[in-house]
Design an enzyme around this catalytic site. Structure first.
Site, PDB file in Angstrom:
ATOM      1  N   GLY A  73       0.842  -1.269   0.119  1.00 50.27           N
ATOM      2  CA  GLY A  73      -0.124   0.135   0.101  1.00 50.27           C
ATOM      3  C   GLY A  73       0.895   1.293   0.100  1.00 50.27           C
ATOM      4  N   ARG A 229     -10.857  -3.324  -3.860  1.00 49.62           N
ATOM      5  CA  ARG A 229     -10.841  -4.413  -2.718  1.00 49.62           C
ATOM      6  C   ARG A 229     -12.118  -4.262  -1.931  1.00 49.62           C
ATOM      7  NH1 ARG A 229      -5.737  -6.756  -0.113  1.00 49.62           N
ATOM      8  NH2 ARG A 229      -6.645  -8.110   1.235  1.00 49.62           N
ATOM      9  N   HIS A 267      -8.538  -5.447  10.726  1.00 50.25           N
ATOM     10  CA  HIS A 267      -7.281  -5.669  11.522  1.00 50.25           C
ATOM     11  C   HIS A 267      -7.932  -5.853  12.833  1.00 50.25           C
ATOM     12  CE1 HIS A 267      -4.532  -5.775   8.349  1.00 50.25           C
ATOM     13  NE2 HIS A 267      -4.745  -4.580   7.936  1.00 50.25           N
ATOM     14  N   CYS A 368      10.843 -14.340   4.390  1.00 48.94           N
ATOM     15  CA  CYS A 368      10.083 -15.547   4.336  1.00 48.94           C
ATOM     16  C   CYS A 368      10.686 -16.878   5.330  1.00 48.94           C
ATOM     17  CB  CYS A 368       9.390 -16.181   2.935  1.00 48.94           C
ATOM     18  SG  CYS A 368       8.747 -17.787   3.068  1.00 48.94           S
ATOM     19  N   GLU A 667      15.382 -19.784  22.214  1.00 55.56           N
ATOM     20  CA  GLU A 667      14.909 -19.063  21.303  1.00 55.56           C
ATOM     21  C   GLU A 667      14.925 -19.584  19.867  1.00 55.56           C
ATOM     22  OE1 GLU A 667      13.274 -15.699  21.904  1.00 55.56           O
ATOM     23  OE2 GLU A 667      13.508 -16.468  23.927  1.00 55.56           O
TER      24      GLU A 667
HETATM   25  P1  NAP Z   1      10.893 -21.722  25.235  1.00 56.65           P
HETATM   26  O1  NAP Z   1       9.902 -20.814  24.038  1.00 56.65           O
HETATM   27  O2  NAP Z   1      12.236 -21.186  25.460  1.00 56.65           O
HETATM   28  O3  NAP Z   1       9.880 -21.988  26.386  1.00 56.65           O
HETATM   29  C1  NAP Z   1      10.469 -22.836  27.426  1.00 56.65           C
HETATM   30  C2  NAP Z   1       9.410 -22.736  28.527  1.00 56.65           C
HETATM   31  O4  NAP Z   1      10.115 -23.437  29.599  1.00 56.65           O
HETATM   32  C3  NAP Z   1       9.204 -21.342  29.104  1.00 56.65           C
HETATM   33  O5  NAP Z   1       7.932 -21.091  29.360  1.00 56.65           O
HETATM   34  C4  NAP Z   1      10.094 -21.129  30.442  1.00 56.65           C
HETATM   35  O6  NAP Z   1       9.041 -20.662  31.242  1.00 56.65           O
HETATM   36  C5  NAP Z   1      10.076 -22.569  30.790  1.00 56.65           C
HETATM   37  N1  NAP Z   1      11.091 -23.318  31.457  1.00 56.65           N
HETATM   38  C6  NAP Z   1      12.576 -23.200  31.057  1.00 56.65           C
HETATM   39  N2  NAP Z   1      13.477 -23.601  31.862  1.00 56.65           N
HETATM   40  C7  NAP Z   1      12.770 -24.326  32.702  1.00 56.65           C
HETATM   41  C8  NAP Z   1      13.120 -25.146  33.838  1.00 56.65           C
HETATM   42  N3  NAP Z   1      14.381 -25.198  34.053  1.00 56.65           N
HETATM   43  N4  NAP Z   1      12.026 -25.788  34.576  1.00 56.65           N
HETATM   44  C9  NAP Z   1      10.950 -25.345  34.517  1.00 56.65           C
HETATM   45  N5  NAP Z   1      10.654 -24.584  33.303  1.00 56.65           N
HETATM   46  C10 NAP Z   1      11.472 -23.989  32.656  1.00 56.65           C
HETATM   47  O7  NAP Z   1      11.018 -23.319  24.565  1.00 56.65           O
HETATM   48  P2  NAP Z   1       9.990 -24.149  23.691  1.00 56.65           P
HETATM   49  O8  NAP Z   1       8.576 -23.693  24.173  1.00 56.65           O
HETATM   50  O9  NAP Z   1      10.395 -25.514  23.683  1.00 56.65           O
HETATM   51  O10 NAP Z   1      10.068 -23.520  21.990  1.00 56.65           O
HETATM   52  C11 NAP Z   1      11.224 -23.329  21.432  1.00 56.65           C
HETATM   53  C12 NAP Z   1      11.224 -22.499  20.230  1.00 56.65           C
HETATM   54  O11 NAP Z   1      10.491 -23.141  19.278  1.00 56.65           O
HETATM   55  C13 NAP Z   1      10.493 -21.328  20.601  1.00 56.65           C
HETATM   56  O12 NAP Z   1      11.444 -20.149  20.947  1.00 56.65           O
HETATM   57  C14 NAP Z   1       9.795 -21.034  19.625  1.00 56.65           C
HETATM   58  O13 NAP Z   1      10.275 -19.967  18.785  1.00 56.65           O
HETATM   59  C15 NAP Z   1       9.738 -21.952  18.835  1.00 56.65           C
HETATM   60  N6  NAP Z   1       8.262 -22.561  18.546  1.00 56.65           N
HETATM   61  C16 NAP Z   1       7.510 -21.516  18.084  1.00 56.65           C
HETATM   62  C17 NAP Z   1       6.275 -21.841  17.985  1.00 56.65           C
HETATM   63  C18 NAP Z   1       5.247 -20.854  17.597  1.00 56.65           C
HETATM   64  O14 NAP Z   1       3.865 -21.108  17.431  1.00 56.65           O
HETATM   65  N7  NAP Z   1       5.595 -19.768  16.949  1.00 56.65           N
HETATM   66  C19 NAP Z   1       5.714 -23.255  18.297  1.00 56.65           C
HETATM   67  C20 NAP Z   1       6.573 -24.133  18.521  1.00 56.65           C
HETATM   68  C21 NAP Z   1       7.894 -23.806  19.059  1.00 56.65           C
HETATM   69  P3  NAP Z   1       9.843 -20.046  32.964  1.00 56.65           P
HETATM   70  O15 NAP Z   1      11.173 -19.942  32.693  1.00 56.65           O
HETATM   71  O16 NAP Z   1       8.998 -18.803  33.073  1.00 56.65           O
HETATM   72  O17 NAP Z   1       9.199 -21.160  33.509  1.00 56.65           O
HETATM   73 FE1  SF4 Z   2       5.072 -15.632   5.547  1.00 52.63          FE
HETATM   74 FE2  SF4 Z   2       6.908 -17.487   4.368  1.00 52.63          FE
HETATM   75 FE3  SF4 Z   2       5.633 -17.815   6.842  1.00 52.63          FE
HETATM   76 FE4  SF4 Z   2       4.199 -17.721   4.371  1.00 52.63          FE
HETATM   77  S1  SF4 Z   2       5.647 -19.386   5.067  1.00 52.63           S
HETATM   78  S2  SF4 Z   2       3.427 -17.009   6.390  1.00 52.63           S
HETATM   79  S3  SF4 Z   2       5.239 -16.153   3.428  1.00 52.63           S
HETATM   80  S4  SF4 Z   2       6.854 -16.326   6.502  1.00 52.63           S
END
Ligand code: NAP
Ligand code: SF4
Length: 684
Positions: A73, A229, A267, A368, A667
């Protein structure tokens, strides 16, 4: 012009998707197929010095076969800016940089329209204007109500900007009349409280939209594409009802539009419209419902990401074109691959939003997750390796897959070793979560890419330092290992790992506590509260759950939400005080939180784990001890890098690299893993 324009000779008979590749005759221009690359802000629109990058980005999509491209846009004037110094086309000196974009696209046989978007009350700056002085719930700035002269000035700005677009070489403009931006703010009673000729009943409220179309057509002449649109489903209280939408579409047609595009959801709506959990083509029925009421070509949109879906929608006669923005970000060659019957080679958009929309909302350049080259076409230029080398990649998760296939594409000989019996790593878990079925497409893409590039894949193969001694370079992509927890009873039989649950080795009881509320904790919670087929595979069921009127006739298209009862009672816990899920993606986190809330999941922060015994999980929260009488405690406490092999390789003669979760587990996400693997391959 007719709704089914005359057929022009084409190669549409030679493709498995004949409706998709039938040209569209607009009377004064012929689009080569029915693929409209929908408007999407990338962050490259805002500064003239980024226009060479923007031109390269669009040129690649035009070369990939898109029929009609619509830019992100551009505001028709300063008050319509989305944010300070955002893209705008209101002064003559702003015309010239656009010529590199239009010329680059035309060189590849595609058409291109500039989108004119006036943000109205969504403008993130203090100069914002709107039909009425009403602050949007998603914006801290309150707009100024436009005077009658102010309304006239906005209309004149649209017409002038459209003339500039024509001078810049665009084939037309798209007028953004949906998603809750200025024009849409005029059309509905929710945001238009005026009692002059621009407000009042539905006819008066749509006068602003109709007048803009009429004036743009008058200013630009008959041979200029004018896409409008139209918000066919507002998904907010006080939105338009179906009669008003039909009435508006007909008035827009009469005022001189060429094509009607579909807009779904404001939005500020609290119903997901493009996230991965939205069923494919969930909203195509809205466009189909309008089909009998207008003669203009209609474009349908939202969650159409594969050619069979697009073809089915067109073949059913409910639309004349399909709009796809993110799918062409993910794979610029999408149209060419589809036309050639190579859908299996498409790098499919998984609708995660993680690198595109989330970036834009964080004021970063879009990219992406599955295609890190998107919007970096001038910086990440594919090249052949000067000296072909023997490369071992260990680990076939997202990082290893990206690195191995890119390195092989550059001419290296690549062996990819994987200890388990399947490629995918953490993606193999994600694809089993209800609403994340799309992740399987990425694995299908990589399976094909392995074949195409000649990567030698060795499944069920554990490698040691000695196995790798004959390689010139070794890439360690061994991923992560789940973090263990330490509190009394951590070894109790009730305590299980998240992978065991997701992969079905453990079937959880009716009450479950999750330790850790990161991305995986949320995923496991969704896995546990659902049972049976995923609602994301069934549009009617999904709409019923979220509260969308299946007839699309009610005001805003809303109906009472009917969340299905949860399969289990779930507690999602974290030690950090505050609301769990605060760090989830900007554009999707609210959806995960809303889903779990609707399933009655107890989301608790500031929890101290005291221990697990036969009675359940004992916690302390707000100074009080509580027993959660759960059958299982699932540990989702993050990961540690798996680096044993990398450590063992130190001192090896070959170059040793570590990528993905094995490099940094904290992370960890697939966006970083794929980007890192791709970047390393370019240097090998
Ligand atoms: P995470 O994001 O680092 O979360 C870990 C969780 O465990 C936190 O809530 C933390 O909270 C807890 N934790 C950490 N150490 C701990 C301990 N020693 N004892 C008890 N609790 C503890 O890790 P994740 O959930 O495994 O995900 C990994 C990555 O996958 C994420 O960073 C994310 O980017 C990605 N992911 C993303 C999605 C999405 O939907 N976008 C989905 C799945 C995975 P506290 O320390 O507060 O207890
Ligand atoms: Fe965006 Fe790429 Fe995820 Fe599609 S796959 S939603 S373009 S980041």
């Amino acid at each position: 012009m007719s709704a089914l324009p005359s057929e022009v000779s084409s190669d549409s008979d030679a493709t498995p998707y004949p409706h998709l590749f039938r040209p569209l005759d607009l009377g004064f221009a012929t689009l080569r197929n029915r693929i409209l690359m929908g408007s999407m802000h990338t962050g490259l629109e805002d500064r003239a010095r980024d226009f060479p990058k923007l031109a390269a980005y669009f040129a690649e999509r035009a070369a990939g076969g898109a029929g009609l491209i619509v830019t992100g846009g551009f505001a028709p004037n300063l008050v319509g800016w989305l944010k300070p110094f955002a893209g705008k086309l209101s002064w003559r000196h702003e015309v010239r940089p656009h010529r590199q974009v239009t010329q680059a696209v035309h060189a590849h046989g595609a058409h291109i329209c500039l989108q004119l978007l006036h943000a109205g009350r969504y403008a993130y700056h203090p100069l914002s204007v709107a039909p009425s002085k009403l602050k949007a719930p998603i914006n801290p700035f309150t707009p100024r109500a436009l005077s009658a002269r102010g309304v006239e000035r906005q209309i004149a700005s649209y017409a002038r900007a459209a003339v500039f677009a024509r001078e810049a070489g665009y084939d037309g403009v798209e007028l953004m009349g949906s998603e809750g931006y200025l024009i849409n703010q005029f059309t509905v009673a929710r945001t238009n409280k005026r009692n002059d000729r621009w407000g009042g009943d539905a006819t008066q409220r749509m006068r602003f939209a109709v007048e803009i179309v009429r004036r743009v057509r008058e200013a630009c002449g008959p041979d200029f594409i004018l896409v409008y649109r139209l918000s066919m489903l507002d998904l907010v209280d006080g939105g338009g009802d179906w009669n008003e939408i039909v009435h508006q579409a007909q008035a827009i047609e009469a005022a001189g539009a060429t094509i009607l595009n579909t807009g779904i959801g404001w939005h500020e709506a609290r119903i997901p419209t493009i996230a991965t959990s939205v069923p494919r083509a969930a909203f195509a029925g809205v466009t189909a419902k309008l089909r009998p009421h207008v003669r203009l070509p209609l474009v349908t949109t939202n969650r159409i990401n594969m050619p069979d879906v697009a073809e089915a929608v067109l073949a059913a006669g409910g639309a004349d074109m399909v709009s796809m923005a993110r799918p062409l970000l993910a794979d610029p060659q999408w149209p060419n691959k589809a036309r050639a019957g190579r859908a299996h080679a498409i790098n499919t958009c998984i609708a995660c939003n993680q690198a595109c929309l989330d970036h834009v909302f964080e004021n970063k350049r879009a990219s992406c997750l599955v295609n890190p080259r998107a919007c970096a076409e001038t910086e990440m230029v594919p090249s052949r390796a000067t000296t072909p080398r023997r490369i071992a990649v260990v680990g076939a998760g997202p990082a290893g897959l990206a690195c191995a296939t890119e390195a092989a594409a550059r001419g290296h000989t690549v062996d990819l070793f994987e200890g388990s019996d399947a490629i995918g790593g953490q993606f193999n878990l994600s694809r089993r979560i209800p609403g994340k079925e799309e992740f399987e497409e990425t694995l299908r893409y990589f399976r094909n890419r392995i074949e195409e590039t000649g990567v030698r894949l060795h499944l069920r193969t554990h490698v040691e330092r000695d196995t790798l001694k004959d390689y010139d370079a070794i890439v360690v992509a061994t991923g992560v290992t789940p973090r263990e927890v330490s509190f009394p009873g951590a070894d109790h039989a009730k305590v299980v790992g998240y992978a065991d649950v997701i992969e079905g080795r453990v079937k959880c009881g009716k009450r479950v506590a999750l330790i850790g509320a990161g991305g995986i904790g949320f995923d496991v919670a969704e896995f546990l509260v659902h049972e049976g087929p995923s609602p994301s595979l069934d549009p009617q069921r999904w709409m019923h759950e979220w509260g969308i009127d299946p007839t699309f006739e009610t005001r805003g298209g809303l109906a009472p939400a009917h969340p299905e009862p949860p399969a289990r009672e779930v507690w999602l816990l974290q030690r950090t005080p505050g609301r769990p899920g605060a760090r989830l993606g900007k554009t999707t986190g609210w959806i995960h939180r809303a889903t779990l809330k609707s399933k009655g999941v107890h989301m608790l922060g500031g929890v101290e784990y005291l221990g697990v015994d036969d009675d359940g999980l004992r916690i302390r929260i707000d100074g009080e001890e509580r027993l959660l009488p759960v059958d299982h405690v699932v540990v989702c406490a993050g990961q540690e890098p798996r680096r044993t092999l990398f450590d063992a390789l130190s001192g090896t003669a070959a170059g040793v690299h570590v990528i993905g979760g094995a490099d940094v587990a904290a992370e960890l996400d697939a966006k970083r893993a794929i980007a890192q693997g791709t970047a390393l391959a370019a240097q090998l």
